[in-house]
Design a protein around this motif. Structure first.
Motif: not given
Length: 117
Positions: A20-34, A94-98, A58-62
């Motif tokens: 999604d996005g709004f005016r000048s902003w972008r919204i994304a989902i990042i899903n953990g993968c290899e 895997d299983g992480a979501k940002l 959700m999940g583990e991210s660094v």
């Protein structure tokens, strides 16, 4: 008269997906993968026109920040704002979501990438 609407989106596709996005902003989902495993990340980036915000869902991210790669274990529900011009890389299991929020149009033409030394 103001018309109220709601847009509901999701993504389970691997990696970075605009949702999604709004005016000048972008919204994304990042899903953990290899490709996003820490051992597979070999470069950092910095954006020259925008901050980049990460919100772990959700999940583990660094997040690795700066040339010294200072390590931040991301906590679910906290907001991490990587300021404009800051070297960074996000690593996920895997299983992480940002949730990721940045200016629309952020890409290689207004960012820099360097390999780890």
């Amino acid at each position: 008269m103001y018309k109220q609407e709601i847009l509901i989106t999701e993504s389970n596709a691997p990696g970075f997906v605009d949702v999604d996005g709004f005016r000048s902003w972008r919204i994304a989902i990042i899903n953990g993968c290899e490709a996003l495993y820490e051992e597979n990340r070999h470069e950092m980036q910095r954006h020259l026109e925008t901050d980049e915000v990460f919100v772990p869902i959700m999940g583990e991210s660094v997040l690795l920040i700066g040339e010294e790669r200072k390590r931040y274990e991301l906590e679910i529900g906290k907001v991490y704002n990587v300021k404009l011009g800051t070297w960074h890389v996000v690593c996920m299991k895997d299983g992480a979501k940002l949730l990721c929020i940045e200016q629309a149009g952020t890409g290689m033409e207004n960012s820099e990438v360097v390999p780890f030394e």
